[in-house]
Design a protein around this motif. Structure first.
Motif, mmCIF file in Angstrom:
data_model
loop_
_atom_site.group_PDB
_atom_site.id
_atom_site.type_symbol
_atom_site.label_atom_id
_atom_site.label_comp_id
_atom_site.label_asym_id
_atom_site.label_seq_id
_atom_site.Cartn_x
_atom_site.Cartn_y
_atom_site.Cartn_z
ATOM 1 N N ALA A 1 0.813 -1.217 0.000
ATOM 2 C CA ALA A 1 0.000 0.000 0.000
ATOM 3 C C ALA A 1 0.845 1.264 0.000
ATOM 4 O O ALA A 1 0.364 2.329 -0.429
ATOM 5 C CB ALA A 1 -0.931 0.000 1.215
ATOM 6 N N LEU B 1 1.207 3.216 -3.309
ATOM 7 C CA LEU B 1 0.029 3.832 -3.917
ATOM 8 C C LEU B 1 -0.170 5.247 -3.379
ATOM 9 O O LEU B 1 -0.242 5.454 -2.174
ATOM 10 C CB LEU B 1 -1.221 3.004 -3.627
ATOM 11 C CG LEU B 1 -1.225 1.569 -4.178
ATOM 12 C CD1 LEU B 1 -2.492 0.852 -3.731
ATOM 13 C CD2 LEU B 1 -1.115 1.567 -5.692
ATOM 14 N N ALA C 1 -2.442 7.355 -2.363
ATOM 15 C CA ALA C 1 -3.874 7.405 -2.069
ATOM 16 C C ALA C 1 -4.097 8.111 -0.738
ATOM 17 O O ALA C 1 -3.179 8.332 0.055
ATOM 18 C CB ALA C 1 -4.450 5.991 -2.020
ATOM 19 N N SER D 1 -6.092 4.159 1.398
ATOM 20 C CA SER D 1 -4.909 3.368 1.729
ATOM 21 C C SER D 1 -5.264 2.227 2.670
ATOM 22 O O SER D 1 -4.770 1.109 2.522
ATOM 23 C CB SER D 1 -3.839 4.265 2.362
ATOM 24 O OG SER D 1 -2.701 3.516 2.720
ATOM 25 N N TRP E 1 -6.856 -0.470 0.686
ATOM 26 C CA TRP E 1 -5.895 -1.221 -0.122
ATOM 27 C C TRP E 1 -5.088 -2.192 0.730
ATOM 28 O O TRP E 1 -4.629 -3.227 0.240
ATOM 29 C CB TRP E 1 -4.956 -0.265 -0.867
ATOM 30 C CG TRP E 1 -5.569 0.307 -2.097
ATOM 31 C CD1 TRP E 1 -5.972 1.602 -2.310
ATOM 32 C CD2 TRP E 1 -5.869 -0.396 -3.307
ATOM 33 N NE1 TRP E 1 -6.502 1.734 -3.554
ATOM 34 C CE2 TRP E 1 -6.449 0.530 -4.197
ATOM 35 C CE3 TRP E 1 -5.707 -1.719 -3.709
ATOM 36 C CZ2 TRP E 1 -6.856 0.164 -5.478
ATOM 37 C CZ3 TRP E 1 -6.117 -2.080 -4.981
ATOM 38 C CH2 TRP E 1 -6.680 -1.152 -5.847
#
Length: 223
Positions: A111, A114, A116, A121, A124
């Motif tokens: 994660a 990413l 995000a 997050s 994910w």
């Protein structure tokens, strides 16, 4: 011999993969935070204990070749009863804890790549954690040969990455930080030992190839 789905190096890869995967990437930081500069002492003691554990399991596996593994050894020692059944259930739950530990660590690391928000997050994390379990379940369902191939490949990649990290770490090594004055209390060191031993004790995974071969032999005999 070459037609066997799991050979010597595949078995070694399983043991190394379990220790390197779950330990180095999931628990090393926790162990270091607990014992500080004395974490290497926990590694040494834990490694010695794991060595004796692996030696014992190797001897038991040669003496009692069975697909039952540790449960078979408990049965040989204590018979079929309450204690053996209880230990079998505890072994089952310990496997679940180890699996969830590895999956959670993978989800957390994956994660981080990413870009995000916090909520996305967190989502994910669960997606990656569940996804890695589903992926390897599918690989296991395909057969032992595919498991062996994937294990050797992943262990090779991990060794390359860890070798590079070790080389960079040696370049910035500061031996003075290993001075006993920076050590934590003995209680913290033993606490750290319990964590390091958790991922060093993967010796029972070396019994998996034996279980697979025995199961395959039984199927062939029935056919």
């Amino acid at each position: 011999m070459s037609k066997k789905p799991i050979g010597f190096w595949s078995a070694v890869s399983m043991g190394i993969g379990a220790m390197v995967g779950a330990g180095i990437f999931a628990l090393l930081g926790e162990a270091s935070a607990i014992s500080g500069s004395a974490v290497y002492i926990s590694f040494i003691i834990g490694g010695i204990i794991a060595l004796f554990s692996g030696y014992s399991l190797g001897k038991l596996g040669a003496r009692y070749p069975s697909s039952g593994g540790i449960i078979e050894y408990l049965t040989q020692s204590y018979g079929v009863g309450f204690f053996t059944g209880t230990m079998g259930i505890m072994l089952y739950f310990s496997a679940i804890v180890s699996l969830s530990l590895v999956a959670k660590a993978f989800g957390n690391y994956a994660a981080t790549f990413l870009p995000a928000s916090a909520d996305a997050s967190s989502l994910w994390h669960h997606v990656f954690s569940s996804g890695i379990i589903i992926l390897f379940v599918l690989i296991n369902l395909k057969g032992a040969k595919d498991v062996a191939v994937w294990e050797r490949a992943t262990v090779g990649i991990k060794f390359i990455v860890l070798t590079g990290l070790s080389a960079v770490g040696i370049m910035y090594l500061n031996p003075s930080l290993l001075s006993p004055q920076y050590y934590r209390t003995s209680k913290d060191i033993f606490f750290s030992l319990s964590i390091t031993f958790l991922f060093l004790k993967a010796s029972e995974l070396l019994l998996i190839p034996q279980k697979i071969c025995l199961i395959q032999q039984t199927r062939c005999q029935k056919q």
